[in-house]
Design a protein around this motif. Structure first.
Motif, PDB file in Angstrom:
ATOM      1  N   SER A  37       1.335   8.419  -7.028  1.00  0.00           N
ATOM      2  CA  SER A  37       1.112   9.845  -6.764  1.00  0.00           C
ATOM      3  C   SER A  37       1.869  10.722  -7.711  1.00  0.00           C
ATOM      4  O   SER A  37       2.645  10.376  -8.495  1.00  0.00           O
TER       5      SER A  37
ATOM      6  N   GLY B 236       1.092   3.851  -3.102  1.00  0.00           N
ATOM      7  CA  GLY B 236       0.769   5.260  -2.890  1.00  0.00           C
ATOM      8  C   GLY B 236       1.868   6.172  -3.403  1.00  0.00           C
ATOM      9  O   GLY B 236       1.602   7.206  -4.023  1.00  0.00           O
TER      10      GLY B 236
ATOM     11  N   ARG C 230       0.826  -1.220   0.000  1.00  0.00           N
ATOM     12  CA  ARG C 230       0.000   0.000   0.000  1.00  0.00           C
ATOM     13  C   ARG C 230       0.850   1.256   0.000  1.00  0.00           C
ATOM     14  O   ARG C 230       0.600   2.212  -0.739  1.00  0.00           O
ATOM     15  N   ARG C 231       1.884   1.271   0.833  1.00  0.00           N
ATOM     16  CA  ARG C 231       2.749   2.456   0.888  1.00  0.00           C
ATOM     17  C   ARG C 231       3.486   2.675  -0.427  1.00  0.00           C
ATOM     18  O   ARG C 231       3.599   3.809  -0.912  1.00  0.00           O
TER      19      ARG C 231
END
Length: 68
Positions: A68, A64, A60-61
């Motif tokens: 982005s 992200g 998830r990190r």
């Protein structure tokens, strides 16, 4: 080597802005590409060591950061 005809109609400020923008874009792109590329061995290590709970958080990190 000849200079393209459209290049003579562009101001030096425009060329400088494009050059700066391309430089910033490339720096950010290569950094994020490195993070996403490093994700595979990190997740493989976590899977191999039995840290299954950490895999989702790591993915998830990194996703992200990569999106982005």
């Amino acid at each position: 080597m000849s200079i393209p005809s459209w290049l003579s109609r562009v101001s030096t400020d425009d060329l400088a802005a494009v050059s700066l923008g391309a430089s910033v874009f490339l720096t950010v792109y290569v950094t994020l590409l490195g993070i996403v590329t490093a994700l595979n061995p990190i997740l493989s290590h976590q899977l191999g060591s039995g840290e299954r709970a950490a895999i989702g958080e790591t993915a998830r990190r990194a996703s992200g950061l990569g999106c982005s």
